[in-house]
Write an enzyme that holds these catalytic residues in place. Structure first.
Site, PDB file in Angstrom:
ATOM      1  N   ASP A 120      -8.584   5.332   0.429  1.00 32.66           N
ATOM      2  CA  ASP A 120      -8.089   3.970   0.475  1.00 32.66           C
ATOM      3  C   ASP A 120      -8.901   3.088   1.425  1.00 32.66           C
ATOM      4  O   ASP A 120      -8.989   3.370   2.619  1.00 32.66           O
ATOM      5  CB  ASP A 120      -6.620   3.976   0.925  1.00 32.66           C
ATOM      6  CG  ASP A 120      -6.003   2.602   0.763  1.00 32.66           C
ATOM      7  OD1 ASP A 120      -6.297   1.929  -0.241  1.00 32.66           O
ATOM      8  OD2 ASP A 120      -5.237   2.208   1.667  1.00 32.66           O
ATOM      9  N   LYS A 161       1.814   7.066  -0.436  1.00 29.14           N
ATOM     10  CA  LYS A 161       1.003   6.012   0.153  1.00 29.14           C
ATOM     11  C   LYS A 161       1.170   5.985   1.671  1.00 29.14           C
ATOM     12  O   LYS A 161       1.981   6.724   2.236  1.00 29.14           O
ATOM     13  CB  LYS A 161       1.386   4.669  -0.457  1.00 29.14           C
ATOM     14  CG  LYS A 161       1.354   4.693  -2.013  1.00 29.14           C
ATOM     15  CD  LYS A 161       1.157   3.327  -2.592  1.00 29.14           C
ATOM     16  CE  LYS A 161      -0.225   2.800  -2.257  1.00 29.14           C
ATOM     17  NZ  LYS A 161      -0.557   1.547  -2.904  1.00 29.14           N
ATOM     18  N   GLU A 172      -2.759   9.098  -0.633  1.00 26.05           N
ATOM     19  CA  GLU A 172      -3.662   8.063  -0.135  1.00 26.05           C
ATOM     20  C   GLU A 172      -4.122   8.490   1.261  1.00 26.05           C
ATOM     21  O   GLU A 172      -3.282   8.773   2.117  1.00 26.05           O
ATOM     22  CB  GLU A 172      -2.831   6.774  -0.044  1.00 26.05           C
ATOM     23  CG  GLU A 172      -3.584   5.501   0.084  1.00 26.05           C
ATOM     24  CD  GLU A 172      -2.646   4.297   0.104  1.00 26.05           C
ATOM     25  OE1 GLU A 172      -2.041   3.956  -0.944  1.00 26.05           O
ATOM     26  OE2 GLU A 172      -2.494   3.699   1.183  1.00 26.05           O
ATOM     27  N   ARG A 190       2.089 -21.018 -28.753  1.00 20.99           N
ATOM     28  CA  ARG A 190       1.710 -20.858 -27.344  1.00 20.99           C
ATOM     29  C   ARG A 190       1.990 -19.448 -26.821  1.00 20.99           C
ATOM     30  O   ARG A 190       1.174 -18.852 -26.111  1.00 20.99           O
ATOM     31  CB  ARG A 190       2.415 -21.920 -26.493  1.00 20.99           C
ATOM     32  CG  ARG A 190       2.148 -21.926 -24.992  1.00 20.99           C
ATOM     33  CD  ARG A 190       0.703 -21.819 -24.517  1.00 20.99           C
ATOM     34  NE  ARG A 190      -0.243 -22.644 -25.196  1.00 20.99           N
ATOM     35  CZ  ARG A 190      -1.516 -22.286 -25.422  1.00 20.99           C
ATOM     36  NH1 ARG A 190      -1.971 -21.120 -24.989  1.00 20.99           N
ATOM     37  NH2 ARG A 190      -2.325 -23.073 -26.071  1.00 20.99           N
ATOM     38  N   LYS A 210      -0.731  -3.595  -9.653  1.00 26.23           N
ATOM     39  CA  LYS A 210      -0.766  -5.027  -9.295  1.00 26.23           C
ATOM     40  C   LYS A 210      -0.911  -5.882 -10.551  1.00 26.23           C
ATOM     41  O   LYS A 210      -1.909  -6.559 -10.758  1.00 26.23           O
ATOM     42  CB  LYS A 210      -1.905  -5.290  -8.320  1.00 26.23           C
ATOM     43  CG  LYS A 210      -1.712  -4.560  -7.000  1.00 26.23           C
ATOM     44  CD  LYS A 210      -2.845  -4.830  -6.018  1.00 26.23           C
ATOM     45  CE  LYS A 210      -2.594  -4.075  -4.709  1.00 26.23           C
ATOM     46  NZ  LYS A 210      -3.734  -4.147  -3.773  1.00 26.23           N
TER      47      LYS A 210
END
Lengths: 290, 290, 290, 290, 290, 290
Positions: free
Chosen positions: F217, F166, F196, F97, F134
């Protein structure tokens, strides 16, 4: 409880590392780097051996050759050679104690388990002996595996593989019924549900509620019989597995087992095992050329 | 053997994690998140308590309040409350078994150690009782600390803190003299040197060579006396610490200790300890508001 | 300080992993997967080599072949090949820096240690040079082992292998006598006891109390001689090992060593070692077929 | 290089644990459990301090109060108190050496870095000083952070944050052009590309190919100037950052920096730092009541 | 699946550490050490939230204050604030991505699970939806917990909590009967036994043999009905739990569930979850004075 | 992102261990210790395969032979055999698995990435597709590597390899200019700087300030074109790499890519990948004799 050897090796090296600290200061002073030896792990007691697989993995992970002369679960007697090993002497001597500690603890547990299992078998009983989670802290895997090797049931492996509702859970829930209701409704279908009861009538209630296993906690044999009779009367005997637990020792186990319970469980198998004596003996040493 | 609590906490959480697996499935089914409890760790046996410091650190690391009612090393009796705790019930119940396993193993070791230490003391002897490295694998710290609490000597803490020349080292070196020569020449000045001997005359040779400690391995009391007499004759008695080891049990320890050795060491203290029974009892539960 | 290779390998892979982060982005862009190379670790300085055993273990753990051309502790000179290796080029280049950092730090420490040891030897002194616990944090094993290879004494390996009563302990105890009384009474028989003194008369008190080692802390050579004379007068000279520590450097070490102390210890050996320059040079590269 | 304190704490406790082994045997013998102290970390040298943040986190993680009297990067002088701490004396003494080792290594690195940075600044140069990956193995974070504190550039943090094509990569690729072609085509747009060149004309080729940074490896100042002139001629000067590396020391750094390179990098800053002397002094001790 | 927060914290810090590498280089350049912020975790999608408990533990372990505005399992909508936090801005920004990744993955899983659970419920079915072990590697705990929060059954937690005999096991055993015989005889009484069958008649055989759960593997709904009819005919329907698995998706789940099975299990819930969009927004920032 | 196999093996064994818990209870009940098998990993879907290298390392680390029939990055179709393995059956089944989970997740990510990359290529665009951070928490290495295999750009590997300013950083700094000023002044020369921006005019400001990469962005394609036009007008187009991010999916990616940006980045590739179906099939089993 199968672990691929590589994964078991990591557990074993962790145990070894604790004992090594910054290294074996005796061996490096006295044993030359190129010393090579043949050695044997020899039993000093009668019993059932366990930890042989672990020993072999540990030795081989260090680069030693290990020939296993007896399989886990076999009966052994004093003087019997369990493992023959050859290789670098420094490696052998620095791992000697960890190796022997593992084999002697696991064999001690397996020996006691086997003794009880055979007592029950000789008495013609089908009752199984189980251990508990009262192991040496951190040694769940090794202690449980030794129980298996001795012919016992390992019981829960940790807190996530059985729903076992104990006295303290029932106290919080308020009653057996409420504890069971919550558990039955939300429990994963993959898990058995066991409940600990302290009175015979609670065993009936639990069986009625459809639990898988009922633990008769700290019941005398007499009281167990009473509970079983009540279950029979209610036509619930056989619907749930019955486990007797608490106050059972290798001395009185037969009395408990004869009552008709399916399982007798004993903490002492793993919390107070008697180590089986084993030693490592050098057979031959020489110096390798490279 | 002082470890800052934060460091000890990491060892304890490691032990707890093994038992938790993917989490306590019973507690999350039955005990509401906001359940708060008062509970007590209660002794069920007579003995000497140990593991209280560890228990407190473990409980507090989880965010539970823990009030210690008895100090490590105290005598305890059945029914005596050892620790009072308050806080989140889920946390309590999921750590209960690990907590109790630690206290019961350590207390079992401390109790046996103390019993032997007092036997010797009552007999008017100055002989000290020591354990060996025959501990549960991975539990060196906890087992040794329990011995200390019981009034024993922890002996080596691992392979790096004492030069202990054992039978197998001597076999490799060829003779006691050669083993000692190498060791004395290159050993760090910070380390004691101990040697294991199997014959009385070897004890004399070892003392002559200036070792710090001589281990009389598997000597009968009679033979120990013979060795001591030989040392006295050679005016070497008192120059090295004498440790008797092998075949000593809590039953026969006095016989060994009376010979005049400084130390008697017993494997059984740590390899086959009898766990002291303790349990966790909920006193009160309620629901917190937040 | 012998560690089985498998255990040492784990320490080395931990060091390597830190340097790798999420992986070597240069090597994967430029070096084809099937590139195979022969390479050499080459010395760029004169000195005493150390870290060769570690290097071999690291390279072999990655699946590279490593032939060692010089043993730890040998004198080396610029251009000398220390290790020849063959195997996958990507593996080589991604471990190059960690490998060289280990060898160059350990060799730097061994070189300084050897230089001091030989200075003492040439002066006809038996005084031994020792390091302290002032190592790079986390590198106790490697730093101490390099000192051993250089012919020095590794001193304490960590906080559990010697009872070393320092100024701050004496402050807490209130006096040398009180500090020693507690230590002597309860210390394990397996441990030596050392005490740090700041005045000559304290050396006498310490010797009188029967400590194993006396550290003359921050004494000038003159003051050391005064302490030794006081010890001789009290017929205590030779009863305890004398260690001079504090303010000793490779420049003034002879002056300290000539006073008659047994040990001179220098923090600089491990806290400020001068790395020995080594580099990795590709000898040949080709593409493997599989 | 910001790490949340909790994460940095884990690194620090790992370093501490190595030094503790099975625990501080001296402290537990001499310092009572309820001893409480005030202590100070005091500088013994002039220099630039670093490791104060780490020290504070370590002390607080153990439950000690730590008041920081000087910020990382400040100039310090002998006798200056860097940190005041209060709390359990056992905890203090068992962490003393690890704490001081961290501060003294980091401060040593920061001090050297600052010295070079100021030399360059005073000479009116904009050249920046950088370190390399030649750190103590396993201490990349601490060594690089100390360089930052000293005003230097930390260069690569590990193998994944810069594409740095070194001699060995070029050997495998066959030529600078082929190495760069592969790298430029497949490199992540998030990464700079640096290439090590050994001849002035290669610097021109590299600049032409559009690399971000050119490392002039083991160039004499004269040769650097030649390379710069060639770049100017080709109108490529200023297009790539120029880093001089190899053979640069704190003595000759100005000569290299004056050539017009942007960066001078020195291995010695981190591979052979000179530890700055700091000590821990108890100011007051008392016994707590609880 | 309750884990004490301290234990869960360790898992979370491990995840965070991977993302941090040697530290957040952006935050340390731009955000002053004493910057303090208020921030919110805000939903950008409709769904069922999960990971809030984990988020709170992670934030608090770093020393940030976290106020939870919504409980795990609640429905959320775009713009809704899930967590309010205050504290050191550097800590917030360096943990932002790990925090959001946990919440968005867990919420995605919970959302899908809930959707299916409600589809079944609305259709008046008692069938439960379960996940499988097809999780993201290493995220068993988080993925299974998200399923629980969404109202699904977590199925096996790992390989040790259910005896699940799959096709490959049957192949090795030779037949269903032989596989079951071995399993039934030696399995721990604490474990359920499940068997995977590929033909309706095998379901009957399995039920006859007394397994706890039968997995109808890759059966079409039609075939499931046939199996159920065969079980009914044999009066075995209801004796074992029936699980349909293989080929079931959120689109066709109703068709499978309406057949009369007890459990429908879907790999996609955990192997291909659709992350729920969440973001972290700074509300206010200021500079703290200390 | 090259990791030596031994280092990757450690990551893989960590993932495996989580799934094993205390061991595979099914396999040990049913599969004899000496069972040996041939088995195949077979694709069940069309796609691009990844994780083959990881699978081979995992299998070999357990002592199984693994023959790779397809290289990472190849297109595969249902029924195609990816890996053939032979060896101990217990080891195979207990790792099945974990092995499949790794391959199916990585292949799912590679497949999506490739699809997008080819869409762009077919449209004649040079725009590259990138992922973000992410990922599944803790799986950065595996997720990023799968993107690379699929032909995408892995973007940042963690928080230490790119300065990416950011929205939240800009908020703290007060303005883009101030954020950039701090970053440019103190950033390591080894790092690119990305910022950004949320408005076209900010893109111009950023390009003017000399950043390496500008992230547009949550811009619509229209708005991106406006920004590009403004950059062209200011003669800044081409000076910085342009990355479009936010709101881009595999459906609309072409529209974004055609605007003239260099990079399109999509969170969904790694936060919501669709696992590619693979299974492990036993081909033959037998019993070994030893």
């Amino acid at each position: 409880m199968f672990l691929p050897h590589k994964v078991l090796e990591q557990k074993l090296l962790f145990l070894l590392s604790e004992d090594l600290g910054q290294g074996d200061v005796t061996t490096s002073l006295i044993v030359p780097e190129n010393s090579v030896a043949e050695a044997e792990v020899v039993a000093k007691d009668n019993g059932v051996v366990a930890g042989i697989e672990e020993g072999k993995i540990l030795l081989e992970s260090l680069g030693l050759k290990a020939e296993v002369l007896v399989r886990d679960g076999s009966g052994i007697k004093p003087g019997q050679v369990l493992i023959k090993m050859t290789g670098n002497t420094r490696k052998m001597l620095s791992t000697e104690r960890t190796l022997l500690n593992i084999i002697s603890r696991m064999s001690g547990i397996a020996t006691t388990t086997r003794k009880i299992a055979e007592t029950l078998k000789k008495a013609g009983l089908k009752t199984k002996v189980a251990c508990t989670r009262k192991t040496a802290p951190g040694l769940l895997y090794f202690d449980k595996k030794a129980v298996l090797i001795g012919g016992g049931d390992p019981h829960r492996l940790h807190l996530d593989d059985l729903i076992l509702i104990k006295d303290n859970h029932i106290t919080v829930a308020g009653s057996i019924e409420r504890a069971l209701k919550g558990a039955k409704k939300n429990a994963s279908f993959t898990k058995r549900i066991e409940i600990e009861v302290t009175k015979p009538e609670h065993a009936v209630a639990a069986a009625n509620a459809g639990v898988d296993i009922i633990m008769l906690d700290n019941f005398t044999p007499k009281r167990i019989i009473r509970a079983i009779n009540m279950l029979k009367k209610a036509k619930l005997y056989g619907k749930a597995i019955l486990e007797a637990s608490g106050g059972i020792t290798s001395e009185n186990v037969l009395e408990f087992a004869s009552t008709g319970v399916d399982i007798v469980s004993l903490g002492e198998i793993t919390h107070s095992p008697c180590a089986l004596n084993v030693s490592l003996e050098l057979v031959k040493t020489r110096f390798s050329e490279s």
